[in-house]
Design a protein around this motif. Structure first.
Motif, PDB file in Angstrom:
ATOM      1  N   GLN A  21       0.811  -1.218   0.000  1.00  0.00           N
ATOM      2  CA  GLN A  21       0.000   0.000   0.000  1.00  0.00           C
ATOM      3  C   GLN A  21       0.848   1.273   0.000  1.00  0.00           C
ATOM      4  OE1 GLN A  21      -2.339   0.443   3.554  1.00  0.00           O
ATOM      5  NE2 GLN A  21      -0.632  -0.114   4.889  1.00  0.00           N
ATOM      6  N   TRP A  22       2.102   1.175   0.402  1.00  0.00           N
ATOM      7  CA  TRP A  22       2.980   2.339   0.492  1.00  0.00           C
ATOM      8  C   TRP A  22       3.855   2.546  -0.745  1.00  0.00           C
ATOM      9  CZ3 TRP A  22       1.834   5.422   4.321  1.00  0.00           C
ATOM     10  CH2 TRP A  22       1.272   4.887   5.479  1.00  0.00           C
ATOM     11  N   LEU A  23       4.063   1.521  -1.545  1.00  0.00           N
ATOM     12  CA  LEU A  23       5.096   1.570  -2.579  1.00  0.00           C
ATOM     13  C   LEU A  23       4.938   2.711  -3.582  1.00  0.00           C
ATOM     14  CD1 LEU A  23       5.783  -2.184  -3.344  1.00  0.00           C
ATOM     15  CD2 LEU A  23       7.126  -0.594  -1.954  1.00  0.00           C
ATOM     16  N   ASP A  24       3.739   2.977  -4.026  1.00  0.00           N
ATOM     17  CA  ASP A  24       3.561   4.013  -5.043  1.00  0.00           C
ATOM     18  C   ASP A  24       3.749   5.427  -4.496  1.00  0.00           C
ATOM     19  OD1 ASP A  24       3.135   2.220  -7.109  1.00  0.00           O
ATOM     20  OD2 ASP A  24       0.967   2.175  -6.794  1.00  0.00           O
ATOM     21  N   ASP A  25       3.632   5.590  -3.178  1.00  0.00           N
ATOM     22  CA  ASP A  25       3.707   6.920  -2.586  1.00  0.00           C
ATOM     23  C   ASP A  25       5.013   7.210  -1.860  1.00  0.00           C
ATOM     24  OD1 ASP A  25       1.086   7.564  -3.419  1.00  0.00           O
ATOM     25  OD2 ASP A  25       0.254   6.468  -1.725  1.00  0.00           O
ATOM     26  N   CYS A  26       5.859   6.214  -1.706  1.00  0.00           N
ATOM     27  CA  CYS A  26       7.103   6.390  -0.957  1.00  0.00           C
ATOM     28  C   CYS A  26       8.163   7.130  -1.763  1.00  0.00           C
ATOM     29  CB  CYS A  26       7.695   5.041  -0.553  1.00  0.00           C
ATOM     30  SG  CYS A  26       6.918   4.327   0.889  1.00  0.00           S
ATOM     31  N   ALA A  27       8.909   7.962  -1.062  1.00  0.00           N
ATOM     32  CA  ALA A  27      10.145   8.490  -1.627  1.00  0.00           C
ATOM     33  C   ALA A  27      11.220   7.437  -1.336  1.00  0.00           C
ATOM     34  CB  ALA A  27      10.495   9.812  -0.967  1.00  0.00           C
ATOM     35  N   VAL A  28      12.281   7.432  -2.134  1.00  0.00           N
ATOM     36  CA  VAL A  28      13.338   6.436  -1.978  1.00  0.00           C
ATOM     37  C   VAL A  28      14.677   7.145  -1.893  1.00  0.00           C
ATOM     38  CG1 VAL A  28      14.471   4.429  -3.022  1.00  0.00           C
ATOM     39  CG2 VAL A  28      12.000   4.734  -3.286  1.00  0.00           C
ATOM     40  N   ALA A  29      15.477   6.698  -0.943  1.00  0.00           N
ATOM     41  CA  ALA A  29      16.843   7.209  -0.814  1.00  0.00           C
ATOM     42  C   ALA A  29      17.807   6.035  -0.890  1.00  0.00           C
ATOM     43  CB  ALA A  29      17.025   7.944   0.509  1.00  0.00           C
ATOM     44  N   VAL A  30      18.931   6.259  -1.552  1.00  0.00           N
ATOM     45  CA  VAL A  30      20.011   5.278  -1.599  1.00  0.00           C
ATOM     46  C   VAL A  30      21.214   5.941  -0.946  1.00  0.00           C
ATOM     47  CG1 VAL A  30      21.536   3.905  -3.065  1.00  0.00           C
ATOM     48  CG2 VAL A  30      19.126   4.173  -3.682  1.00  0.00           C
ATOM     49  N   ASN A  31      21.679   5.329   0.129  1.00  0.00           N
ATOM     50  CA  ASN A  31      22.793   5.886   0.902  1.00  0.00           C
ATOM     51  C   ASN A  31      22.517   7.339   1.281  1.00  0.00           C
ATOM     52  OD1 ASN A  31      24.202   3.441   0.721  1.00  0.00           O
ATOM     53  ND2 ASN A  31      24.986   4.014  -1.284  1.00  0.00           N
ATOM     54  N   ASN A  32      21.285   7.576   1.759  1.00  0.00           N
ATOM     55  CA  ASN A  32      20.833   8.878   2.267  1.00  0.00           C
ATOM     56  C   ASN A  32      20.726   9.963   1.201  1.00  0.00           C
ATOM     57  OD1 ASN A  32      20.625   7.889   4.943  1.00  0.00           O
ATOM     58  ND2 ASN A  32      22.825   8.129   5.161  1.00  0.00           N
ATOM     59  N   LYS A  33      20.673   9.581  -0.066  1.00  0.00           N
ATOM     60  CA  LYS A  33      20.491  10.539  -1.156  1.00  0.00           C
ATOM     61  C   LYS A  33      19.210  10.174  -1.905  1.00  0.00           C
ATOM     62  CE  LYS A  33      22.727  12.563  -5.155  1.00  0.00           C
ATOM     63  NZ  LYS A  33      23.920  12.599  -6.008  1.00  0.00           N
TER      64      LYS A  33
ATOM     65  N   ASN B 178      27.153  -3.858  -2.967  1.00  0.00           N
ATOM     66  CA  ASN B 178      27.232  -4.466  -1.644  1.00  0.00           C
ATOM     67  C   ASN B 178      27.471  -3.383  -0.598  1.00  0.00           C
ATOM     68  OD1 ASN B 178      27.304  -6.643   0.176  1.00  0.00           O
ATOM     69  ND2 ASN B 178      29.534  -6.633   0.142  1.00  0.00           N
ATOM     70  N   GLY B 179      26.667  -3.391   0.458  1.00  0.00           N
ATOM     71  CA  GLY B 179      26.804  -2.422   1.536  1.00  0.00           C
ATOM     72  C   GLY B 179      25.921  -1.197   1.403  1.00  0.00           C
ATOM     73  N   ASP B 180      25.235  -1.028   0.260  1.00  0.00           N
ATOM     74  CA  ASP B 180      24.349   0.117   0.097  1.00  0.00           C
ATOM     75  C   ASP B 180      23.151   0.006   1.033  1.00  0.00           C
ATOM     76  OD1 ASP B 180      25.882   1.322  -1.852  1.00  0.00           O
ATOM     77  OD2 ASP B 180      24.612   0.695  -3.524  1.00  0.00           O
ATOM     78  N   LYS B 181      22.570   1.171   1.357  1.00  0.00           N
ATOM     79  CA  LYS B 181      21.363   1.221   2.181  1.00  0.00           C
ATOM     80  C   LYS B 181      20.273   1.920   1.387  1.00  0.00           C
ATOM     81  CE  LYS B 181      20.602   4.214   5.507  1.00  0.00           C
ATOM     82  NZ  LYS B 181      20.642   4.947   6.788  1.00  0.00           N
ATOM     83  N   VAL B 182      19.141   1.253   1.247  1.00  0.00           N
ATOM     84  CA  VAL B 182      17.967   1.812   0.588  1.00  0.00           C
ATOM     85  C   VAL B 182      16.953   2.128   1.693  1.00  0.00           C
ATOM     86  CG1 VAL B 182      16.066   1.353  -0.996  1.00  0.00           C
ATOM     87  CG2 VAL B 182      18.363   0.478  -1.511  1.00  0.00           C
ATOM     88  N   THR B 183      16.409   3.331   1.638  1.00  0.00           N
ATOM     89  CA  THR B 183      15.422   3.736   2.627  1.00  0.00           C
ATOM     90  C   THR B 183      14.135   4.103   1.919  1.00  0.00           C
ATOM     91  OG1 THR B 183      17.203   4.646   3.998  1.00  0.00           O
ATOM     92  CG2 THR B 183      14.963   5.305   4.552  1.00  0.00           C
ATOM     93  N   LEU B 184      13.013   3.528   2.398  1.00  0.00           N
ATOM     94  CA  LEU B 184      11.696   3.877   1.880  1.00  0.00           C
ATOM     95  C   LEU B 184      11.061   4.853   2.870  1.00  0.00           C
ATOM     96  CD1 LEU B 184      10.339   0.433   0.663  1.00  0.00           C
ATOM     97  CD2 LEU B 184      11.438   2.211  -0.658  1.00  0.00           C
ATOM     98  N   LEU B 185      10.689   6.026   2.354  1.00  0.00           N
ATOM     99  CA  LEU B 185      10.147   7.095   3.184  1.00  0.00           C
ATOM    100  C   LEU B 185       8.704   7.363   2.773  1.00  0.00           C
ATOM    101  CD1 LEU B 185      13.270   8.321   1.996  1.00  0.00           C
ATOM    102  CD2 LEU B 185      12.880   9.224   4.272  1.00  0.00           C
ATOM    103  N   PRO B 186       7.739   6.942   3.582  1.00  0.00           N
ATOM    104  CA  PRO B 186       6.348   7.187   3.229  1.00  0.00           C
ATOM    105  C   PRO B 186       6.000   8.665   3.408  1.00  0.00           C
ATOM    106  CG  PRO B 186       6.471   6.230   5.398  1.00  0.00           C
ATOM    107  CD  PRO B 186       7.873   6.253   4.847  1.00  0.00           C
ATOM    108  N   PRO B 187       4.937   9.130   2.734  1.00  0.00           N
ATOM    109  CA  PRO B 187       4.513  10.504   2.951  1.00  0.00           C
ATOM    110  C   PRO B 187       4.067  10.670   4.394  1.00  0.00           C
ATOM    111  CG  PRO B 187       2.934   9.320   1.608  1.00  0.00           C
ATOM    112  CD  PRO B 187       4.079   8.411   1.827  1.00  0.00           C
ATOM    113  N   VAL B 188       4.343  11.836   4.948  1.00  0.00           N
ATOM    114  CA  VAL B 188       4.014  12.087   6.353  1.00  0.00           C
ATOM    115  C   VAL B 188       3.126  13.314   6.430  1.00  0.00           C
ATOM    116  CG1 VAL B 188       4.962  12.621   8.624  1.00  0.00           C
ATOM    117  CG2 VAL B 188       6.208  11.107   7.100  1.00  0.00           C
ATOM    118  N   CYS B 189       2.122  13.220   7.240  1.00  0.00           N
ATOM    119  CA  CYS B 189       1.230  14.353   7.477  1.00  0.00           C
ATOM    120  C   CYS B 189       1.439  14.800   8.914  1.00  0.00           C
ATOM    121  CB  CYS B 189      -0.209  13.923   7.249  1.00  0.00           C
ATOM    122  SG  CYS B 189      -1.395  15.260   7.431  1.00  0.00           S
ATOM    123  N   GLY B 190       1.706  16.049   9.088  1.00  0.00           N
ATOM    124  CA  GLY B 190       1.934  16.547  10.446  1.00  0.00           C
ATOM    125  C   GLY B 190       1.188  17.827  10.684  1.00  0.00           C
ATOM    126  N   GLY B 191       1.279  18.273  11.906  1.00  0.00           N
ATOM    127  CA  GLY B 191       0.547  19.491  12.229  1.00  0.00           C
ATOM    128  C   GLY B 191       1.351  20.389  13.097  1.00  0.00           C
TER     129      GLY B 191
END
Length: 76
Positions: free
Chosen positions: A40-52, A63-76
């Motif tokens: 449910q999150w895949l189409d809306d997530c931003a993606v970072a590879v090694n924090n970029k 080898n050793g890379d880090k992939v981060t999936l960042l879902p949209p966040v709603c805050g107030g």
């Protein structure tokens, strides 16, 4: 081995995978029943590879890379 980190409400633990690019990661997350709650999150997530932030699935991973999936966040 690539580390895949899921932030925010996705709620999954970090996983390690032997993959060569983000297309392979997307295929795994879409087709493996262990990741059913992530679909449910895949189409809306931003993606970072090694924090970029990246905007293409054609990114090669090493080898050793880090992939981060960042879902949209709603805050107030």
């Amino acid at each position: 081995m690539i580390q895949v980190e899921f932030l925010g409400p996705i709620g999954n633990e970090t996983i390690s995978l032997n993959i060569k690019n983000l297309t392979e990661l997307k295929d795994i997350l879409n087709n493996d029943s262990r990741f059913e709650n992530i679909k449910q999150w895949l189409d809306d997530c931003a993606v970072a590879v090694n924090n970029k932030m990246v905007d293409s699935l054609d990114i090669s991973l090493s080898n050793g890379d880090k992939v981060t999936l960042l879902p949209p966040v709603c805050g107030g």
